[in-house]
Design an enzyme around this catalytic site. Structure first.
Site, PDB file in Angstrom:
ATOM      1  N   ASP A  49       0.839  -1.208   0.000  1.00  0.00           N
ATOM      2  CA  ASP A  49       0.000   0.000   0.000  1.00  0.00           C
ATOM      3  C   ASP A  49       0.873   1.256   0.000  1.00  0.00           C
ATOM      4  O   ASP A  49       0.365   2.378  -0.103  1.00  0.00           O
ATOM      5  CB  ASP A  49      -0.991  -0.002   1.168  1.00  0.00           C
ATOM      6  CG  ASP A  49      -0.317   0.053   2.526  1.00  0.00           C
ATOM      7  OD1 ASP A  49       0.923  -0.056   2.584  1.00  0.00           O
ATOM      8  OD2 ASP A  49      -1.036   0.214   3.531  1.00  0.00           O
ATOM      9  N   SER A  50       2.195   1.069   0.056  1.00  0.00           N
ATOM     10  CA  SER A  50       3.116   2.198  -0.133  1.00  0.00           C
ATOM     11  C   SER A  50       2.892   2.857  -1.487  1.00  0.00           C
ATOM     12  O   SER A  50       3.319   3.991  -1.702  1.00  0.00           O
ATOM     13  CB  SER A  50       4.567   1.716  -0.018  1.00  0.00           C
ATOM     14  OG  SER A  50       4.775   0.580  -0.836  1.00  0.00           O
ATOM     15  N   ASP A  88      -1.272  -6.272  -0.306  1.00  0.00           N
ATOM     16  CA  ASP A  88      -1.264  -5.605   0.993  1.00  0.00           C
ATOM     17  C   ASP A  88      -2.673  -5.074   1.272  1.00  0.00           C
ATOM     18  O   ASP A  88      -3.172  -4.230   0.514  1.00  0.00           O
ATOM     19  CB  ASP A  88      -0.267  -4.438   0.899  1.00  0.00           C
ATOM     20  CG  ASP A  88       0.276  -3.998   2.228  1.00  0.00           C
ATOM     21  OD1 ASP A  88      -0.075  -4.609   3.255  1.00  0.00           O
ATOM     22  OD2 ASP A  88       1.069  -3.030   2.231  1.00  0.00           O
ATOM     23  N   LYS A 118      -1.187  -9.500   2.899  1.00  0.00           N
ATOM     24  CA  LYS A 118      -0.439  -9.012   4.058  1.00  0.00           C
ATOM     25  C   LYS A 118      -1.350  -8.065   4.813  1.00  0.00           C
ATOM     26  O   LYS A 118      -2.124  -7.334   4.194  1.00  0.00           O
ATOM     27  CB  LYS A 118       0.833  -8.274   3.623  1.00  0.00           C
ATOM     28  CG  LYS A 118       1.576  -7.631   4.797  1.00  0.00           C
ATOM     29  CD  LYS A 118       2.925  -7.122   4.409  1.00  0.00           C
ATOM     30  CE  LYS A 118       2.942  -5.714   3.888  1.00  0.00           C
ATOM     31  NZ  LYS A 118       2.399  -4.690   4.824  1.00  0.00           N
ATOM     32  N   GLU A 120      -1.378  -5.379   8.407  1.00  0.00           N
ATOM     33  CA  GLU A 120      -0.632  -4.788   9.514  1.00  0.00           C
ATOM     34  C   GLU A 120      -1.314  -5.109  10.835  1.00  0.00           C
ATOM     35  O   GLU A 120      -2.547  -5.050  10.940  1.00  0.00           O
ATOM     36  CB  GLU A 120      -0.546  -3.267   9.338  1.00  0.00           C
ATOM     37  CG  GLU A 120       0.334  -2.849   8.176  1.00  0.00           C
ATOM     38  CD  GLU A 120       0.537  -1.343   8.075  1.00  0.00           C
ATOM     39  OE1 GLU A 120       0.243  -0.611   9.051  1.00  0.00           O
ATOM     40  OE2 GLU A 120       0.997  -0.895   7.015  1.00  0.00           O
ATOM     41  N   GLU A 187       9.174  -4.220  10.318  1.00  0.00           N
ATOM     42  CA  GLU A 187       9.577  -2.923   9.732  1.00  0.00           C
ATOM     43  C   GLU A 187      10.069  -1.980  10.815  1.00  0.00           C
ATOM     44  O   GLU A 187       9.404  -1.801  11.851  1.00  0.00           O
ATOM     45  CB  GLU A 187       8.402  -2.283   8.973  1.00  0.00           C
ATOM     46  CG  GLU A 187       8.780  -0.890   8.448  1.00  0.00           C
ATOM     47  CD  GLU A 187       7.851  -0.316   7.387  1.00  0.00           C
ATOM     48  OE1 GLU A 187       6.893  -0.995   6.975  1.00  0.00           O
ATOM     49  OE2 GLU A 187       8.109   0.838   6.966  1.00  0.00           O
TER      50      GLU A 187
HETATM   51  O1  KIV Z   1       3.493  -1.128   1.659  1.00  0.00           O
HETATM   52  C1  KIV Z   1       4.637  -1.605   1.579  1.00  0.00           C
HETATM   53  O2  KIV Z   1       5.368  -1.387   0.611  1.00  0.00           O
HETATM   54  C2  KIV Z   1       5.093  -2.443   2.684  1.00  0.00           C
HETATM   55  C3  KIV Z   1       6.504  -2.901   2.676  1.00  0.00           C
HETATM   56  C4  KIV Z   1       7.408  -1.777   2.867  1.00  0.00           C
HETATM   57  C5  KIV Z   1       6.743  -3.992   3.636  1.00  0.00           C
HETATM   58  O3  KIV Z   1       4.329  -2.721   3.552  1.00  0.00           O
END
Ligand code: KIV
Length: 274
Positions: A49-50, A88, A118, A120, A187
């Site tokens: 989600d970055s 994510d 994934k 959080e 992280e």
């Molecule tokens: O959103 C993302 O890119 C991440 C990674 C940095 C682990 O969660």
């Protein structure tokens, strides 16, 4: 290889059995061409989600929707053949209830063809992780610095530096493992704590700003290519793509203004009369 010569995509099992063998290699990818470039070199690709910040210029990762994550994951699936692909789960798509998480994670797997999600969170997400795993959705957890929790954490700070945070993170790690996650991203975790968690857990730890002794590493690919202005200590710049693009675009601009581009070789002549 299968008999039809198609490259087989890595499975969760391929990744998990790398624990105590060799480090797992992973990067983020958001688009098909980037996925194609990374695919031969990584074990898995994370559609992180970055992308909210890196692609869409948002202030944080909070604003990205599941629909957006799904479209980018479809692109990454189309661009890759070998890497396991993980979506994510964005902020707001899994925290409300186990059922909400299942609804959205199952949609993610169904619509994109990716193999895992994934999310959080540590102990607070353990019931949700268990619920998903029992319903055949592989989960990678994410603890330490959690960008979706930026407002409660009061910024992007390294975690696990004091005794209280250290104890909490070890509890989180055990709870995630017990719930059935196949892996956990660590992280922004103080190095000795990342090492301790990696040694204590049977599941694979993926470090970002954690320790070379994690079971694997991940970076945001635009950070390590110098294509996003990151000043994080943990980012090693392997290229300066931003500079390369800048000088190419400047050259293009100069050429257009001087009528050097397009040249004869870039234009179409009339067909000679027969
Ligand atoms: O959103 C993302 O890119 C991440 C990674 C940095 C682990 O969660």
């Amino acid at each position: 290889m299968y008999a039809d010569n198609k490259i087989r995509r890595n499975t969760i099992r391929d990744i998990t059995k790398l624990k105590n063998d060799r480090p797992v290699v992973s990067l983020t990818a958001y688009t098909a061409p980037m996925a194609t470039a990374l695919d031969p070199h990584v074990d898995f690709l994370l559609v992180g989600d970055s992308l909210a910040m890196v692609l869409y210029g948002m202030e944080s990762t909070i604003g990205v929707s599941l629909d957006t994550m799904i479209e980018h994951t479809k692109a990454v699936m189309r661009g890759s053949q070998k890497a396991l692909v993980i979506l994510d789960m964005p902020f707001g798509s899994f925290e409300q209830s186990k059922e909400q998480a299942f609804q959205n994670a199952s949609r993610a797997l169904r619509e994109t063809g990716c193999a895992a999600v994934k999310l959080e969170g540590g102990i607070a997400m353990a019931d949700t992780i268990k619920f998903l795993v029992e319903r055949n959705i592989p989960v990678m957890a994410h603890i330490g610095l959690r960008p979706q929790a930026v407002h409660v954490m009061g910024g992007y700070r390294t975690q696990g530096k004091n005794q209280e945070e250290r104890g909490q993170m070890i509890e989180d790690a055990y709870a995630i493992q017990k719930a059935g996650a196949f892996s956990v991203v660590l992280e922004g975790v103080a190095e000795p704590l990342a090492v301790e968690i990696t040694e204590k857990l049977d599941i694979i730890t993926i470090g970002i700003g954690a320790s070379a002794d994690c079971d694997g590493q991940i970076l945001v690919v635009e950070d390590m290519l110098g294509y996003f202005p990151s000043n994080a200590k943990f980012v090693k710049r392997y290229a300066e793509v931003g500079q390369t693009i800048d000088s190419a675009i400047k050259q293009y601009s100069d050429d257009v203004k001087a009528r050097i581009f397009p040249g004869n070789e870039h234009t179409y002549a009339l067909k000679p009369k027969s």
